[in-house]
Design an enzyme around this catalytic site. Sequence first.
Site, PDB file in Angstrom:
ATOM      1  N   GLU A 183      56.002 -37.693 125.826  1.00  7.46           N
ATOM      2  CA  GLU A 183      54.774 -37.295 126.514  1.00  7.46           C
ATOM      3  C   GLU A 183      54.906 -35.878 127.079  1.00  7.46           C
ATOM      4  OE1 GLU A 183      54.619 -40.616 129.204  1.00  7.46           O
ATOM      5  OE2 GLU A 183      54.573 -41.972 127.495  1.00  7.46           O
TER       6      GLU A 183
ATOM      7  N   GLU B 207      55.071 -45.668 125.561  1.00  8.61           N
ATOM      8  CA  GLU B 207      56.531 -45.626 125.465  1.00  8.61           C
ATOM      9  C   GLU B 207      57.059 -46.556 124.383  1.00  8.61           C
ATOM     10  OE1 GLU B 207      54.829 -45.852 128.283  1.00  8.61           O
ATOM     11  OE2 GLU B 207      55.270 -43.929 129.247  1.00  8.61           O
TER      12      GLU B 207
ATOM     13  N   GLN C 263      59.243 -39.965 130.192  1.00  8.22           N
ATOM     14  CA  GLN C 263      58.945 -38.920 131.181  1.00  8.22           C
ATOM     15  C   GLN C 263      59.733 -39.122 132.483  1.00  8.22           C
ATOM     16  OE1 GLN C 263      54.690 -38.009 132.424  1.00  8.22           O
ATOM     17  NE2 GLN C 263      55.103 -36.524 130.827  1.00  8.22           N
ATOM     18  N   PHE C 264      59.859 -40.371 132.898  1.00  8.52           N
ATOM     19  CA  PHE C 264      60.713 -40.747 134.028  1.00  8.52           C
ATOM     20  C   PHE C 264      61.346 -42.081 133.660  1.00  8.52           C
ATOM     21  CE2 PHE C 264      57.702 -37.893 135.934  1.00  8.52           C
ATOM     22  CZ  PHE C 264      58.420 -37.208 136.903  1.00  8.52           C
TER      23      PHE C 264
ATOM     24  N   PRO D 249      58.033 -49.907 129.676  1.00  9.07           N
ATOM     25  CA  PRO D 249      57.205 -50.385 128.566  1.00  9.07           C
ATOM     26  C   PRO D 249      57.958 -50.334 127.232  1.00  9.07           C
ATOM     27  CG  PRO D 249      55.945 -48.910 129.968  1.00  9.07           C
ATOM     28  CD  PRO D 249      57.381 -48.829 130.437  1.00  9.07           C
TER      29      PRO D 249
ATOM     30  N   HIS E 285      59.126 -43.002 140.279  1.00 15.11           N
ATOM     31  CA  HIS E 285      59.674 -41.704 139.879  1.00 15.11           C
ATOM     32  C   HIS E 285      61.083 -41.494 140.428  1.00 15.11           C
ATOM     33  CE1 HIS E 285      55.398 -41.056 139.154  1.00 15.11           C
ATOM     34  NE2 HIS E 285      55.695 -39.987 138.461  1.00 15.11           N
TER      35      HIS E 285
END
Lengths: 325, 361
Positions: free
Chosen positions: A29, A60, A82-83, A89, A129
Site C-alpha cells: 500500500e 493485505e 504498512q504497519f 488480515p 500502529h
Amino acid sequence: MATKTLLEAVNEALDQSMEQDQSVVVYGEDVGFEGGVFRTTAGLQEKYGEGRVFDSPIAEAAIVGSAVGMAINGLKPVVEMQFSGFSLPAYNQIVTHVARFRNRSRGKYHLPLVIRMPYGGGVKALEHHSESLETLYAHIPGLKLVIPSTPYDAKGLLISAIKDPDPVIFMEPKRIYRAFKQEVPEEMYEVPIGKARIVKPGKDLTIIAWGALVREVEKAMKNTPDIDAEIIDLRTISPIDMDTIVESVKKTGRVLIVHEAYKTFGPGAELVSIVNEKAFVYLEAPPKRLAGFDVTIPLPRGEQYFIISPEQIAFEAKQLMAFKA
Amino acid sequence: MIFKDFDPLKGKMLQILDQNGKLVQPKLEPTIDKDILLKMYHTMVLGRVSDDKAIQYQRQGRMLTYAPNHGQEAAQVGSIAAMKDDDWLVLAFRELNAMLYKGVTLEQSYLYWYGNEMGSKYDEGVRVLPINVPIGSQINHAAGLAYAAKLQKKDEAAIVYIGDGGTSHGEFHEGVNFSGLFDLPVVIVIQNNQYAISTPRRKATKAKTLAQKAIAYGIPGIQVDGNDPLAMYLATSVARERAGKGEGPTLIEAVTYRMGPHTTSDNPKLYRSDEEVEEWKLKDPLIRFKAYLIEKGYLTEEEDEQLYKDAKENVKQTFQKVETSGDVPLEDIFRYTYDEMTPNLNEQLDEYKAYLEKAGA
Ligand SMILES: Cc1ncc(C[n+]2csc(CCOP(=O)(O)OP(=O)(O)O)c2C)c(N)n1
C-alpha cells in the site's frame, strides 16, 4: 563510507537487490508512486518501473496471497505491510500458506519471499500502529523472523532475507528508522540469518534484546558502569541462535530478556526455556523477563507506562546482580 | 425508484443541489424540518471549524496525528441525519461530522486524537461504536448489529462508513454480502474522497463506480454527490426505509473529496495537483448548504457569522480542557483488559508499581 539511517539502509538493500536480481518485485500500500508512508521504498518505482514496484489495493490478504503465486512462478516478492498491526488480515495467508508450501508440496515448491513490516511502540501513534507482534510469527513453523537494530544490520539482513529460499518476516523497528546514522558499506553484503550479535561482551550478566530495545539496553548499561553486562542483539527471532545465548549464560550465570512484545507466551518465555534446558546448572539467579504488559498497547497518554525505559532495564539488571539464593 | 433513475452502470449520479446551492432536481427535494436542517448545518460548521483547528494544533505540536474531514461534511451529515435516533453508527475513522451529529462530544473526539482511550467512551445512550482503524473490518460489525436488531424485532438499523480504498478489502465484500444475504437493515456509505493515502481511486479498482459493487451482492447501489447534503439525505432515507421494511441493505457511494492531507503526517502535494484541489474547493458542501438555507429563509448572513464565532469559541475552550487533561492513570491501561484483573495482570501491575516506588520514579 557513507553513514545512513536504518530507513535509508532498508531502501538501499531493496534498491541493490532489485538491481542485481530481475526477479525481485516490491509492492504494497502506497509503496510505489509515493515510495511508502515512511519512504522506505522511495525512488524504486522511478528506477525499476511500475511492473516491478507498484501500489496495491488496501488488501493485505491479496498482497501476501499473490506473493505466494509470484514466488512459485519465478519471482522474489518483497511485500510491505504498512504497519505490523495491519498484517493481520494477511495472517491467514501467512500461516495457512506462506509457512506451509514447502512442507505441503514435500519440497517441490518453496517461497522465496519477504514480508516487511514496521513495528513497535514509542512513536505516539493511533491504535494498531504500535504493536510488537513477533510472537505471532515466531510461533509458526516454516517462517523465519528477522529484526534488525542497526542500519548496518538492516541492510545486510534484508539482503540475506531476499536471497533466502524460505519466507522471511522482516520487522522494522520504526521508532529508530531515523534515530541515528551508522556507516553502511556501499556494496552489497549479507548478514547471516540465524546469528545473534554480541553488541558488547561482558562477564556479569547476559542481556538479550532486539529491535529498538537494543539501544535502550545499551543506554541503560552505559549508565550502570558497575555491571559488566554482555549485551546480545538476537537479530533473528526465528530460528533462535541458541549457541550464542547458551554460551553467554554459561559465562555470566545471569540473564535478563527485554522485549516489548506481550510477556505471557512471548519470545522471552522461549529464551528462558532454552536457558533452563541448556544452561540450568550455570544459573546464579532466576532468569528474568522485562516485557510488555499483557494489555493492548495504550494510546500515547498511557503509552509511557508500557514502553520499557533504560532506567527500568538498569533497575532489573541491578536486581539480578543482587540476587542471592 | 431512485435506484433505477440513478443507475451507476449508466453513469448517473444523484444530485439535488448543485455546487452553487441551486435546486437542480426540485422534485426530489426532501422535506426536512427546519430544526433538522439547522442541526445539520450547525454540525457541519462545528465539524469544519474543529477539524481545521485540529490540524493547526497538530502543527503546533499540541495534538497528535489527526485525520481531517474538511470537504466531507455533507457526505456524513446528509446521511446520518436521515437515520433514526435508535439506529447505530459504525465508524471508520474519518467521520467526525457524523459522530458529532449522533451525540459524540467534541471533547471526546479531541480526547481520542489526543491519545486518550477515554475519547472512545461515548455517553450513555449514544449508539456509536468507537473509531475503527483496521480498514474494512467494520462492515461486519454493522451486519451483526443489524442481525441482532432483526432477530429481536427491534426497529433499529445500522449505518456504516468506509473509504473508497476500503472497498478493496476482502472484509468489505464479506460484510456487504453477509448483510445482503440476510436482508439486514444496514446502510453502507462509501465516502469516496478520491484517495486512499496516496493512491487515487482509479488505481484501486477497475470498476467504473464503487456503487456498482452492490449489484454482485444483489442489493441496490447508488452514486450520490457526496457534497450535496440533500442528495445524501434522500438516498439515505430511501435506504433507511428499505431497511425498516426488511428489504435489506443499500450501498451508497458518496462522491466527495478530502481537501486536506490523509493525516497530519501526509503530504498530498506528492500525489495530487493544486488545480485539482482548487476545482473541488468550488464544490464545498458548506457553501451550497448555506445558500440553500438562506434561500429558504432559515439562515441569515449574521446568524451564519455568529455560528462560526460560537464554534471557534467552543473549539478553543474544548481543546484547552483536553490539553490540560494530562495522562491516563496507570491502572487504566490494565483494568479494561477483562471484566476482572487476571493474576498475571495483577502481578505485572504490582511489579511495576514496586519499581516506580523503589526507583523513586
Ligand atoms: C487493514 C488496514 N491496512 C492498512 C491500513 C493503513 N491505512 C490507514 S488509512 C488508509 C487508507 C484508507 O483509504 P480510504 O479507505 O479511502 O479512506 P480515507 O483515508 O480516504 O478516508 C490505510 C491504507 C489500515 N488502517 N488498515
